[in-house]
Design an enzyme around this catalytic site. Structure first.
Site, PDB file in Angstrom:
ATOM      1  CG  ASP A  26      10.012   9.517   1.859  1.00  0.00           C
ATOM      2  OD1 ASP A  26      10.417  10.043   0.801  1.00  0.00           O
ATOM      3  OD2 ASP A  26      10.770   8.957   2.670  1.00  0.00           O
ATOM      4  CG  HIS A  43       8.013  15.650  -6.791  1.00  0.00           C
ATOM      5  ND1 HIS A  43       8.148  15.002  -5.590  1.00  0.00           N
ATOM      6  CD2 HIS A  43       9.291  15.960  -7.190  1.00  0.00           C
ATOM      7  CE1 HIS A  43       9.436  14.914  -5.272  1.00  0.00           C
ATOM      8  NE2 HIS A  43      10.147  15.478  -6.226  1.00  0.00           N
ATOM      9  CG  LEU A 137      -9.170  19.106   7.119  1.00  0.00           C
ATOM     10  CD1 LEU A 137      -8.879  18.118   8.255  1.00  0.00           C
ATOM     11  CD2 LEU A 137      -9.001  18.395   5.772  1.00  0.00           C
TER      12      LEU A 137
HETATM   13  C1  FPP Z   1       9.231  13.055  -0.830  1.00  0.00           C
HETATM   14  O1  FPP Z   1       9.501  12.211  -1.908  1.00  0.00           O
HETATM   15  C2  FPP Z   1       8.318  14.097  -1.216  1.00  0.00           C
HETATM   16  C3  FPP Z   1       8.649  15.412  -1.334  1.00  0.00           C
HETATM   17  C4  FPP Z   1      10.001  15.913  -1.052  1.00  0.00           C
HETATM   18  C5  FPP Z   1       7.702  16.434  -1.768  1.00  0.00           C
HETATM   19  C6  FPP Z   1       6.262  16.199  -1.445  1.00  0.00           C
HETATM   20  C7  FPP Z   1       5.484  16.865  -2.509  1.00  0.00           C
HETATM   21  C8  FPP Z   1       4.298  16.460  -2.999  1.00  0.00           C
HETATM   22  C9  FPP Z   1       3.551  15.345  -2.433  1.00  0.00           C
HETATM   23  C10 FPP Z   1       3.673  17.107  -4.189  1.00  0.00           C
HETATM   24  C11 FPP Z   1       3.294  18.516  -4.057  1.00  0.00           C
HETATM   25  C12 FPP Z   1       2.591  18.839  -2.809  1.00  0.00           C
HETATM   26  C13 FPP Z   1       1.643  19.772  -2.692  1.00  0.00           C
HETATM   27  C14 FPP Z   1       1.083  20.121  -1.385  1.00  0.00           C
HETATM   28  C15 FPP Z   1       1.145  20.466  -3.870  1.00  0.00           C
HETATM   29  P1  FPP Z   1      11.011  12.027  -2.381  1.00  0.00           P
HETATM   30  O2  FPP Z   1      11.220  12.891  -3.565  1.00  0.00           O
HETATM   31  O3  FPP Z   1      11.946  12.259  -1.251  1.00  0.00           O
HETATM   32  O4  FPP Z   1      10.957  10.517  -2.782  1.00  0.00           O
HETATM   33  P2  FPP Z   1      12.161   9.462  -2.740  1.00  0.00           P
HETATM   34  O5  FPP Z   1      12.591   9.337  -1.308  1.00  0.00           O
HETATM   35  O6  FPP Z   1      11.518   8.219  -3.264  1.00  0.00           O
HETATM   36  O7  FPP Z   1      13.248  10.001  -3.648  1.00  0.00           O
END
Ligand code: FPP
Length: 249
Positions: A26, A43, A137
């Site tokens: 997050d 992201h 893993l």
């Molecule tokens: C939460 O941050 C994260 C996500 C919804 C997406 C997670 C994706 C990645 C880590 C990148 C791609 C992953 C792979 C496996 C290729 P948020 O957008 O909710 O952050 P915020 O709460 O600060 O707005």
């Protein structure tokens, strides 16, 4: 403050390596906002942390690493962000598949994958097949995943088995039910890490987390690396896990 190598040595000395580490990644959006950048840049940097944390988990001897990459609720984000996340997923697979295979990582995708666009679904199938023999893993990427939907799906399957006479209601127990979940074959997580300081479970592995140790890290996911993972594992190693009983196991 000790560096990652020193933390890893201490983890090995302590000995009790968590078999299954799950992470709610997050804070990508906030990371981007702090830098006045568009959310997809957050992201993209989050994707780099995925690579780092996979390597760190391999080095520590973790058996299963589960990463919450995209929730069912995330489909409701603006189309441009959904599309950026899906493209990143495809890019991640394209860039990392060979190395994951060489490193002995067995990749699984858990979730309602029939909602993925054809190109993303094809990439997912390809990396799953390519890494199937990995034995170092198991990497679970939870995509289009929601725990309540997973539980409902399992309940329907148990009910169908009972209605067809394949099982009787008193045969239903923890093990039978666990085998109906996307995580079939995985031990329950020993450690759940949530980054960015949020203190919520957010519809993630509700059944599987029954006795999981929780670690909330204030660090935003794109800044989460080897050192942060090892600090969470070291903290886990100090916990007294009782599983509802009086004495530690
Ligand atoms: C939460 O941050 C994260 C996500 C919804 C997406 C997670 C994706 C990645 C880590 C990148 C791609 C992953 C792979 C496996 C290729 P948020 O957008 O909710 O952050 P915020 O709460 O600060 O707005």
């Amino acid at each position: 403050m000790a560096d990652a190598a020193a933390l890893l040595s201490q983890i090995r000395i302590n000995g009790a390596i968590p078999r299954h580490v799950a992470i709610i990644m997050d804070g990508n959006g906030r990371w981007a906002r702090e830098r006045l950048l568009p959310r997809p840049v957050g992201h993209r940097n989050g994707m780099k942390s995925v690579r780092t944390v996979v390597e760190a988990a391999l080095e520590a001897g973790v058996e299963v690493l589960s990463l919450f990459a995209f929730s069912q609720e995330n489909w409701q984000r603006p189309a441009v962000e959904v599309s950026a996340l899906m493209s990143l997923l495809e890019e991640f697979i394209q860039r990392e598949a060979d190395e994951l295979e060489q490193q002995g990582v067995q990749v699984h995708f858990l979730g309602e994958l029939d909602r993925l666009a054809p190109a993303a679904a094809a990439a997912v199938d390809k990396v799953v097949a390519q890494t199937a023999a990995g034995s170092k893993l198991r990497l679970n990427l939870l995509v289009s995943y929601g725990s309540r939907a997973e539980i409902i799906r399992a309940v329907k399957s148990v009910a169908a088995d009972a209605a067809a006479g394949r099982i009787t209601p008193d045969q239903v127990d923890d093990a039978l039910f666990s085998d109906k979940l996307f995580t079939v074959g995985c031990p329950d997580p020993d450690l759940l890490i949530r980054t960015s300081g949020e203190q919520r479970i957010s519809n993630f592995m509700l059944w599987q987390l029954a006795y999981t140790e929780l670690a909330i890290s204030p660090v935003l996911w794109p800044d989460f690396g080897r050192k942060e993972l090892y600090e969470a594992i070291l903290d886990y190693q100090q916990r007294d896990r009782r599983f509802g009983r009086v004495q530690a196991q």
